[in-house]
Design an enzyme around this catalytic site. Structure first.
Site, PDB file in Angstrom:
ATOM      1  CB  ALA A  10       8.388  -5.082  -7.553  1.00 38.76           C
ATOM      2  CG  ASN A  86       3.071  -9.752  -7.423  1.00 40.28           C
ATOM      3  OD1 ASN A  86       2.128 -10.087  -6.718  1.00 40.28           O
ATOM      4  ND2 ASN A  86       3.248  -8.487  -7.816  1.00 40.28           N
ATOM      5  CB  SER A 139      -6.453 -15.537  -7.484  1.00 43.30           C
ATOM      6  OG  SER A 139      -7.714 -15.084  -7.050  1.00 43.30           O
ATOM      7  CE1 TYR A 152      -7.294 -12.058 -11.748  1.00 43.37           C
ATOM      8  CE2 TYR A 152      -8.995 -12.931 -10.291  1.00 43.37           C
ATOM      9  CZ  TYR A 152      -7.717 -12.451 -10.488  1.00 43.37           C
ATOM     10  OH  TYR A 152      -6.841 -12.367  -9.425  1.00 43.37           O
ATOM     11  CE  LYS A 156      -4.202 -14.177 -10.844  1.00 43.14           C
ATOM     12  NZ  LYS A 156      -2.755 -14.016 -10.608  1.00 43.14           N
ATOM     13  CD  GLU A 188      -1.830   0.937  -7.191  1.00 43.04           C
ATOM     14  OE1 GLU A 188      -1.610   0.466  -8.335  1.00 43.04           O
ATOM     15  OE2 GLU A 188      -1.195   1.882  -6.715  1.00 43.04           O
ATOM     16  CG  PHE A 189      -7.204  -7.100  -7.482  1.00 46.08           C
ATOM     17  CD1 PHE A 189      -6.531  -7.979  -8.312  1.00 46.08           C
ATOM     18  CD2 PHE A 189      -8.564  -7.282  -7.285  1.00 46.08           C
ATOM     19  CE1 PHE A 189      -7.205  -9.020  -8.946  1.00 46.08           C
ATOM     20  CE2 PHE A 189      -9.246  -8.310  -7.910  1.00 46.08           C
ATOM     21  CZ  PHE A 189      -8.564  -9.182  -8.748  1.00 46.08           C
TER      22      PHE A 189
END
Length: 252
Positions: A10, A86, A139, A152, A156, A188-189
Site C-alpha cells: 500500500a 496487491n 495482470s 513474470y 501472474k 512505479e511498476f
C-alpha cells in the site's frame, strides 16, 4: 462503517490508491508495505477522511513476519471483510536464457509465495465468520504471455490459477474471491522492473494514455460494493490504446 479492509503493497501505486478509495467507501484500513514513512503518510491521509487506519511495515516474502503480523492484530482488527492482495512486482525483462536469478526469486517470492503467505494468515479470520472478500491483483500477463516476460508471466498465471482455486475452496464459507487483471498502468511498476532506470520506465508509457492507479482502485470499489449474492469474479482492464499484452497504439 463498511468494515475493515487489508491492503498489501500500500505504499504506492495501485495499493495506495486502493486504500484511499476503500476509505472513501467507508472502510477502516489496515495497510502494509515495506516503506514505513510512506505508510505513515498514507495513514494521515486516511484519518483525514474520518476512517481508522492501522499501518504495519511488512515484507510479504517473509512467512514468519506475515504470520506474526496476523497474530498480533488486536481482536477488533481481525474482523477483516476485504483482503486486497496487491503486493507484487516485475523485475527485469528479456530472454529466459539471459534471466537474472535474483529477479526470478524476487518475483516468485513476492507475486506467488507472498500472496499465499498473506492469504493463509488472513483466511482463518474470514472462515470463522463465514464472511469476506479476497481480491487478488493479477495482470494481463496472467492471461497471455509476451516476449521477455517469461517468469513474470508465470507468476501472474499462477495468481490467475490460485484465484480460481481459492474461489472453489472457499465457496462453502460464503467468501467471495475475485481477480483484477490490469494492462499497462503508470505507477512505479516499470521503474522497479528496470532497476530504477527512469528513462526506460518513461518510455514504457510514452505516446499513449495508460491506466492510472485510481482506475484500478475504482474497479476494486466496484467489486466490493456489489450485493452479497454477486461476485465479480474476474476483470481484465486495459487502456483504450492497448488491445493485448503486446499491441499498443502509440503516437509519435
Amino acid at each position: 462503517m463498511a468494515g475493515i479492509a487489508l491492503v498489501t503493497g500500500a505504499t504506492s501505486g495501485i495499493g495506495e490508491a486502493t486504500a484511499l478509495r476503500l476509505a472513501d467507501e467507508g472502510y477502516d484500513i489496515i495497510a502494509t508495505g515495506r516503506r514505513e514513512n510512506r505508510l505513515n503518510t498514507l495513514r494521515e491521509k486516511i484519518e483525514t477522511k474520518g476512517r481508522k487506519c492501522m499501518v504495519y511495515p511488512l515484507d510479504v516474502r517473509v512467512q514468519s513476519d506475515v504470520q506474526n503480523f496476523a497474530n498480533r492484530l488486536p481482536d477488533e482488527w481481525k474482523k477483516i471483510d476485504v483482503l486486497v492482495n496487491n503486493a507484487g512486482l516485475a523485475a527485469g525483462k528479456g530472454p529466459i536464457q539471459e534471466g537474472n536469478l535474483d529477479h526470478w526469486e524476487r518475483m516468485i517470492d513476492t507475486n506467488v509465495k507472498g500472496l499465499l503467505y498473506v492469504s493463509k494468515a488472513i483466511i482463518p479470520f474470514m472462515t470463522s465468520r463465514k464472511k469476506g472478500h479476497i481480491i487478488n491483483i493479477g495482470s494481463i500477463a496472467g492471461k497471455e504471455v509476451y516476449p521477455g516476460g517469461n517468469v513474470y508471466n508465470g507468476t501472474k498465471h499462477a495468481v490467475d490459477a490460485l484465484t480460481r482455486g481459492m474461489r472453489i475452496d472457499l465457496i462453502e464459507y460464503g467468501i467471495r474471491v475475485s481477480q483484477i487483471a490490469p494492462g499497462m498502468v503508470e505507477t512505479e511498476f516499470s521503474l522497479v522492473r528496470f532497476d530504477g532506470d527512469q528513462q526506460k520506465a518513461d518510455e514504457t508509457y510514452h505516446g499513449f494514455d495508460p491506466l492510472l492507479a485510481e482506475d484500478i482502485a475504482d474497479a476494486v470499489a466496484y467489486q466490493v460494493t456489489r450485493p452479497p449474492h454477486v461476485n465479480v469474479a474476474d476483470m481484465l482492464i486495459l487502456p483504450t490504446a492497448q488491445a493485448s499484452a503486446i499491441v499498443v497504439k502509440k503516437e509519435e
